[in-house]
Design an enzyme around this catalytic site. Structure first.
Site, mmCIF file in Angstrom:
data_model
loop_
_atom_site.group_PDB
_atom_site.id
_atom_site.type_symbol
_atom_site.label_atom_id
_atom_site.label_comp_id
_atom_site.label_asym_id
_atom_site.label_seq_id
_atom_site.Cartn_x
_atom_site.Cartn_y
_atom_site.Cartn_z
ATOM 1 N N LYS A 3 42.335 -5.488 0.516
ATOM 2 C CA LYS A 3 40.881 -5.531 0.307
ATOM 3 C C LYS A 3 40.235 -6.587 1.207
ATOM 4 C CE LYS A 3 41.253 -3.947 -4.446
ATOM 5 N NZ LYS A 3 41.390 -4.389 -5.830
ATOM 6 N N LEU A 62 50.041 -6.287 -8.136
ATOM 7 C CA LEU A 62 49.038 -5.322 -7.681
ATOM 8 C C LEU A 62 47.797 -5.618 -8.502
ATOM 9 C CD1 LEU A 62 51.082 -1.972 -7.519
ATOM 10 C CD2 LEU A 62 50.332 -3.379 -5.592
ATOM 11 N N ASP A 63 46.625 -5.448 -7.888
ATOM 12 C CA ASP A 63 45.386 -5.722 -8.622
ATOM 13 C C ASP A 63 45.267 -4.812 -9.843
ATOM 14 O OD1 ASP A 63 44.692 -7.567 -6.711
ATOM 15 O OD2 ASP A 63 43.536 -6.140 -5.525
ATOM 16 N N TYR A 64 44.431 -5.209 -10.768
ATOM 17 C CA TYR A 64 44.180 -4.456 -12.008
ATOM 18 C C TYR A 64 43.820 -3.001 -11.701
ATOM 19 C CZ TYR A 64 42.216 -3.813 -16.723
ATOM 20 O OH TYR A 64 41.954 -3.388 -17.994
ATOM 21 N N HIS A 90 45.453 -9.562 -2.925
ATOM 22 C CA HIS A 90 44.232 -8.861 -2.482
ATOM 23 C C HIS A 90 44.168 -8.647 -0.968
ATOM 24 C CE1 HIS A 90 43.220 -10.209 -6.458
ATOM 25 N NE2 HIS A 90 43.035 -11.453 -6.097
#
Ligand code: URA
Length: 239
Positions: free
Chosen positions: A191, A101-103, A188
């Site tokens: 997004k 999962l992204d930051y 990502h």
């Protein structure tokens, strides 16, 4: 006899792909000799070491689900010293996250030291549904919603959207909060999907991974998966 990278993964050291990287980097020895061939086979009697440390073959597999907070990185270590998902789980086992999962993304992430399990979950054919809640910087038009449901192409591949709904619409602020379920795990991807429509994701959270949901875990909390859940996930992977 089994392939070396498979054995390294089976002992929970790391995923099969990362094991291949280690072999290529000449960090793996079998019976004291560096192995460079990816296809090399080993038996249970061979002594395997990585970076000079002999692999402990009695490793017990561990499986966790974590509700990842924001500002935590989905890796084992971080060069710039940021907190990682592994730091949040109290264990001696060499666990690592399954996918990422992204930051700035919150929500459900699995961790394990079982390379076979991690591989099964990340296999491209694997169709585990992942559900996200996304806050968008725009109210979507009917046409845009239709396009998302039909499948937007990202990096030349259509993103299959299993379910999509607008949960909350704020016309004053021009924002939508949407729930979207997809089956793939490209980095990502949510997004990027919205970016194709010129829409930015302001906040993102994964609320479900297959039949697992994050409801009973507060931010930063984790729990072990039950044997039943592990078997059920394996069964989904083999469909
Ligand atoms: N898609 C994203 O864009 N980010 C995540 O963290 C997960 C899915």
């Amino acid at each position: 006899m089994e392939r070396l990278q498979k054995v390294i993964a089976a002992y929970g050291y790391t995923s099969r792909r990362k094991a291949e990287d280690l072999i290529k980097k000449q960090k793996v020895m079998v019976n004291g000799k560096i192995v460079t061939e990816l296809g090399s086979k080993v038996s249970e009697h061979d002594v395997i070491s990585i970076d000079g440390v002999i692999i402990n073959k009695d490793v017990k597999h561990e499986y966790y689900m974590l509700n990842k907070p924001r500002s935590v990185i989905s890796s084992v270590t971080d060069e710039s010293g940021r907190i990682t998902v592994v730091d949040l789980v109290d264990t001696e086992a060499r666990i690592y996250p399954i996918g990422r999962l992204d930051y700035d993304t919150t929500g459900l992430i699995l961790l394990t030291n079982d390379g076979d399990f991690a591989n099964a979950m990340m296999h491209p054919r694997m169709e585990i549904e992942k559900t996200y809640i996304a806050k968008l910087d725009k109210v979507l038009s009917k046409e845009e919603i239709l396009a998302i449901k039909k499948g937007i192409t990202v990096d030349k591949r259509i993103v299959e959207v299993r379910r999509f709904k607008v949960k909350k619409r704020d016309l004053d602020k021009n924002t939508d909060i949407v729930e979207i379920t997809i089956v793939e795990g490209r980095n990502h991807i949510i997004k990027k999907l919205f970016k194709e429509l010129g829409v930015n994701v302001l906040k993102l959270s994964r609320i479900a991974y297959g039949f697992l949901d994050v409801k009973n875990l507060k931010s930063g909390e984790y729990r072990k998966l039950t044997i039943k859940e592990i078997k059920k996930l394996y069964a989904l992977a083999k469909k």
